[in-house]
Design an enzyme around this catalytic site. Structure first.
Site, PDB file in Angstrom:
ATOM      1  CD  GLU A 267      -3.023  -0.786   2.456  1.00 30.08           C
ATOM      2  OE1 GLU A 267      -2.630   0.102   3.400  1.00 30.08           O
ATOM      3  OE2 GLU A 267      -3.938  -1.306   2.322  1.00 30.08           O
TER       4      GLU A 267
ATOM      5  CE1 TYR B 187       3.514   4.430   7.346  1.00 29.40           C
ATOM      6  CE2 TYR B 187       4.602   6.431   6.722  1.00 29.40           C
ATOM      7  CZ  TYR B 187       4.292   5.686   7.808  1.00 29.40           C
ATOM      8  OH  TYR B 187       4.371   5.857   8.962  1.00 29.40           O
TER       9      TYR B 187
ATOM     10  CG  ASN C  42     -11.685  -4.439  14.072  1.00 29.92           C
ATOM     11  OD1 ASN C  42     -10.699  -5.406  13.655  1.00 29.92           O
ATOM     12  ND2 ASN C  42     -11.480  -3.443  14.458  1.00 29.92           N
TER      13      ASN C  42
ATOM     14  NE  ARG D 233     -11.989  -7.921  17.873  1.00 32.55           N
ATOM     15  CZ  ARG D 233     -11.560  -6.624  18.065  1.00 32.55           C
ATOM     16  NH1 ARG D 233     -12.354  -5.652  18.478  1.00 32.55           N
ATOM     17  NH2 ARG D 233     -10.585  -5.969  17.579  1.00 32.55           N
TER      18      ARG D 233
HETATM   19  C1  MV4 Z   1      -1.173   1.902   7.418  1.00 34.72           C
HETATM   20  C2  MV4 Z   1      -0.463   2.965   8.073  1.00 34.72           C
HETATM   21  C3  MV4 Z   1      -0.357   4.109   6.851  1.00 34.72           C
HETATM   22  N1  MV4 Z   1      -0.261   3.713   5.750  1.00 34.72           N
HETATM   23  N2  MV4 Z   1      -1.435   1.582   6.174  1.00 34.72           N
HETATM   24  C4  MV4 Z   1      -1.318  -0.376  11.696  1.00 34.72           C
HETATM   25  C5  MV4 Z   1      -2.001  -1.774  12.068  1.00 34.72           C
HETATM   26  C6  MV4 Z   1      -2.911  -2.044  10.992  1.00 34.72           C
HETATM   27  N3  MV4 Z   1      -4.048  -2.128  11.497  1.00 34.72           N
HETATM   28  C7  MV4 Z   1      -2.997  -0.912  10.013  1.00 34.72           C
HETATM   29  N4  MV4 Z   1      -1.800   0.096  10.099  1.00 34.72           N
HETATM   30  C8  MV4 Z   1      -1.556   1.160   9.636  1.00 34.72           C
HETATM   31  N5  MV4 Z   1      -1.696   0.967   8.420  1.00 34.72           N
HETATM   32  C9  MV4 Z   1      -0.968   2.687   5.352  1.00 34.72           C
HETATM   33  N6  MV4 Z   1      -1.246   2.473   4.044  1.00 34.72           N
HETATM   34  C10 MV4 Z   1      -0.414   3.146   9.267  1.00 34.72           C
HETATM   35  C11 MV4 Z   1      -0.692   2.110  10.330  1.00 34.72           C
HETATM   36  C12 MV4 Z   1      -0.641   2.384  11.392  1.00 34.72           C
HETATM   37  C13 MV4 Z   1      -1.646   2.456  12.417  1.00 34.72           C
HETATM   38  C14 MV4 Z   1      -3.055   2.491  11.955  1.00 34.72           C
HETATM   39  C15 MV4 Z   1      -4.075   2.628  12.747  1.00 34.72           C
HETATM   40  C16 MV4 Z   1      -3.673   2.788  14.111  1.00 34.72           C
HETATM   41  C17 MV4 Z   1      -2.430   2.864  14.776  1.00 34.72           C
HETATM   42  C18 MV4 Z   1      -1.301   2.825  13.635  1.00 34.72           C
HETATM   43  C19 MV4 Z   1       0.044   2.807  14.366  1.00 34.72           C
HETATM   44  C20 MV4 Z   1       0.795   2.924  13.275  1.00 34.72           C
HETATM   45  C21 MV4 Z   1       0.656   2.317  11.954  1.00 34.72           C
END
Ligand code: MV4
Length: 452
Positions: free
Chosen positions: A204, A206, A293, A295
């Site tokens: 993906e 970022y 999610n 749940r």
């Molecule tokens: C991301 C992102 C930035 N860009 N995807 C972290 C765990 C998973 N649930 C998805 N996550 C992320 N995906 C893209 N394309 C940053 C995160 C992320 C994050 C997301 C939600 C809540 C906290 C987070 C902490 C670090 C990174």
């Protein structure tokens, strides 16, 4: 199932969420069965339940994750249904399948929907096919480094390599340029293999400074789907949510309606049933679906506070096959709610702090809700999740909610162990938090002393 409801529900969980489910059942006139490990014999939910069954030793693997023991407890007590709570068996498709095969109702979605959302690649593809916006990236799993480099070139750096079986940030690696691709690729693959026994990954774009915004959904078995608005869960550390609030300080009513309606429409198209939450990253005014999610969630409480709806009651009701009986226009939002997750851990090092509570006083007054299974003299066992209480505060406005929250934190006494109460005191004194200007990296930047 007298009156179309369950007569007896087995609660396959522990702690505050087991108590939360017990309370919903009791108000509905449903008998409850608590199951517990030997370490939880003195737990509040065990005392309050109509019946209880010890299902094994302290280790979760041998108790709360022990499928034969849970199914046997349901059989011998004559339960109609099993509520999995949060964590443990809640997103285990095979467990849901076995529960139904043994003639009990699983209070949750179908095993197929649990499986669909458990595979992040399938989840993303399924919702994208319904027109939900997703993060730009590879179309499905990426087979090798060359293919990954090709995708990265086309979407542009930085890119994120994610595990298909992921969630919780495991097996996730950022590459900021072509030079970083090889290392990020191999690290993501090996982390995914170690954590999930599945090294399938996808790519993906970022997003650098997003907020985590999630939509609460509820579907009955007859195709009616509603949403209960959003929760902003951006205040987190190492993928553990610390504070959640509803509504999000970053959204206005038209953005809420837009993403809520779109998420509900998608949920309907997928044929989903039960409670569910769609997670989005929100950056520069755009939403990108990341996961669903399947749940009940810890932070459902703040949605209950601003809508007045008992979501656990609704979850149990739709599991019996009852129609929702209302539609989106019946759901109204009132004021603002914030939840502080209070953990048995050191507020700075985050090391677990189990032990005996030798002084407990919970705050009260208008707009205060405490969801906790704690009591004076309770011994917090060292074997499980460290969440011991949720302080949930409602106010007519965000400002009123914040003033009330600070007052409630000052009243809260939990002696004998370390808790995250001082961390929450620190956060609610931050100008950025008071302004609502934070993203998913804000707390970690704040605690590391970096300028956010
Ligand atoms: C991301 C992102 C930035 N860009 N995807 C972290 C765990 C998973 N649930 C998805 N996550 C992320 N995906 C893209 N394309 C940053 C995160 C992320 C994050 C997301 C939600 C809540 C906290 C987070 C902490 C670090 C990174």
């Amino acid at each position: 199932m007298a009156n179309g409801l369950f007569e007896k529900v087995l609660i396959a969980n522990r702690g505050e969420i087991a108590l939360r489910i017990h309370r919903a059942c009791r108000e509905m006139g449903i008998q409850t069965v608590a199951v517990h490990s030997t370490a939880d014999a003195d737990a509040m939910h065990v005392r309050l339940a109509d019946e209880s069954v010890c299902i094994g030793p302290p280790s979760a693997r041998q108790s709360y994750l022990n499928i034969p023991a849970i199914l046997s407890a349901a059989s011998i007590t004559g339960a109609d249904a099993i509520h999995p709570g949060i964590g443990f068996m809640a997103e285990n498709a095979q467990f849901a399948e076995m529960v139904e095969e043994h003639g009990f109702t699983f209070i949750g979605p179908t095993p197929d929907h649990i499986r669909m959302m458990g595979d992040k690649v399938v989840a993303k593809r399924s919702v994208a096919a319904c027109g939900l916006p997703v993060v730009p990236g590879s179309d499905g799993p990426v087979e090798d480094l060359d293919a990954a480099i090709e995708v990265a070139r086309s979407i542009g750096f930085p890119v994120l390599i994610k595990a298909a079986a992921g969630g919780g940030g495991k097996g996730m690696k950022v590459a900021t340029s072509l030079d970083g691709m090889r290392e990020a690729w191999h690290m993501a693959r090996s982390e995914a293999r170690a954590a999930f026994g599945n090294d399938q990954v996808y790519l993906e774009k970022y997003l650098g400074r997003p907020r985590h915004i999630e939509i609460q959904l509820l579907a009955d078995l007859h195709g009616t789907v509603v949403h209960f608005g959003e929760r902003d869960c951006s205040v987190q550390r190492r993928h553990q949510k610390v504070i959640e609030e509803a509504p999000s300080p970053a959204l206005n009513a038209s953005q809420r309606d837009y993403i809520g309606e779109l998420a509900a429409k998608t949920t309907r198209q997928l044929g989903y049933r039960g409670l569910g939450t769609m997670e989005f990253l929100y950056e520069d005014g755009a939403f990108f679906f990341i996961e669903m999610n399947t749940r009940l969630q810890v932070e459902h409480t703040i949605t209950e506070m601003i809508t007045g709806v008992d979501l656990v009651r609704e979850q149990i009701r739709v599991a019996t096959g009852a129609p929702l009986g209302y539609d989106q226009s019946d759901i109204r939002f009132h004021g603002h709610a914030i939840e502080c997750r209070i953990n048995a851990e050191h507020p700075e090092t985050f090391l677990p702090s189990p032990g005996r509570i030798d002084g407990y006083h919970a705050p009260g007054g208008l707009g205060i809700r405490i969801d906790s299974a704690l009591y004076d003299g309770y011994v917090v066992p060292p074997y499980y999740d460290s969440l011991i209480a949720k302080l949930v505060v409602h106010g007519g406005t965000r400002n009123e909610c914040l003033m009330r929250l600070r007052r409630a934190l000052d009243e809260f006494v939990i002696d004998g162990i370390n808790t995250s109460l001082p961390l929450h005191q620190m956060i609610v004194a931050q100008p950025d938090f008071l302004n609502g200007s934070y993203d998913i990296h804000w707390l970690e930047h704040l605690m590391s002393g970096e300028k956010p």
